[in-house]
Scaffold this motif. Structure first.
Motif, short mmCIF file in Angstrom:
data_model
loop_
_atom_site.label_atom_id
_atom_site.label_comp_id
_atom_site.label_asym_id
_atom_site.label_seq_id
_atom_site.Cartn_x
_atom_site.Cartn_y
_atom_site.Cartn_z
N MET A 155 0.86 -1.17 0.00
CA MET A 155 0.00 0.00 0.00
C MET A 155 0.91 1.24 0.00
N PRO A 156 0.56 2.22 -0.80
CA PRO A 156 1.38 3.44 -0.84
C PRO A 156 1.26 4.22 0.47
N HIS A 157 2.23 5.11 0.69
CA HIS A 157 2.15 6.01 1.84
C HIS A 157 0.98 6.96 1.60
N LEU A 158 0.06 7.00 2.54
CA LEU A 158 -1.16 7.79 2.36
C LEU A 158 -1.30 8.83 3.47
N LYS A 159 -1.91 9.94 3.15
CA LYS A 159 -2.24 10.97 4.14
C LYS A 159 -3.71 10.78 4.51
N TRP A 160 -3.95 10.22 5.68
CA TRP A 160 -5.31 9.93 6.13
C TRP A 160 -5.96 11.18 6.70
N GLN A 161 -7.25 11.33 6.41
CA GLN A 161 -8.02 12.47 6.91
C GLN A 161 -9.30 11.97 7.56
N LYS A 162 -9.66 12.61 8.67
CA LYS A 162 -10.94 12.33 9.32
C LYS A 162 -11.97 13.33 8.84
N SER A 163 -13.20 12.98 8.96
CA SER A 163 -14.29 13.87 8.60
C SER A 163 -14.27 15.13 9.45
N THR A 164 -14.67 16.24 8.86
CA THR A 164 -14.80 17.47 9.62
C THR A 164 -15.93 17.37 10.64
N TYR A 165 -16.79 16.36 10.50
CA TYR A 165 -17.87 16.15 11.45
C TYR A 165 -17.43 15.34 12.66
N SER A 166 -16.16 14.89 12.67
CA SER A 166 -15.65 14.17 13.84
C SER A 166 -15.68 15.09 15.04
N ARG A 194 -6.52 9.45 -0.48
CA ARG A 194 -6.51 9.25 -1.93
C ARG A 194 -5.07 9.04 -2.39
N SER A 195 -4.89 8.03 -3.24
CA SER A 195 -3.56 7.75 -3.77
C SER A 195 -3.29 8.66 -4.97
N PRO A 196 -2.02 8.81 -5.34
CA PRO A 196 -1.71 9.61 -6.53
C PRO A 196 -2.39 9.07 -7.80
N GLU A 197 -2.69 7.76 -7.82
CA GLU A 197 -3.36 7.16 -8.97
C GLU A 197 -4.86 7.42 -8.97
#
Length: 63
Positions: A1-12, A25-28
């Motif tokens: 798996m590529p290195h990914l920048k994970w984001q949580k919902s703004t509703y968290s 999201r991956s670069p692909e």
């Protein structure tokens, strides 16, 4: 798996200990989804399929 920048919902809640859906999201262009309390389990889809799922869920579709 590529290195990914994970984001949580703004509703968290903002609480770092709260469980929620995280997305990356991956670069692909693939969309990766995981539950913050189980980060080793990852679902992979495309933005188009994710959008179709959200539309179906919003419309109450059962198929």
């Amino acid at each position: 798996m590529p290195h990914l920048k994970w984001q949580k919902s703004t509703y968290s809640s903002g609480n770092p200990n709260s469980d929620c859906l995280e997305a990356a999201r991956s670069p692909e262009g693939h969309l990766y989804l995981r539950e913050s309390d189980d980060p080793d389990t990852v679902l992979v889809t495309t933005p188009a399929r994710w959008a179709a799922l959200l539309r179906a869920a919003g419309s109450g579709a059962t198929h």
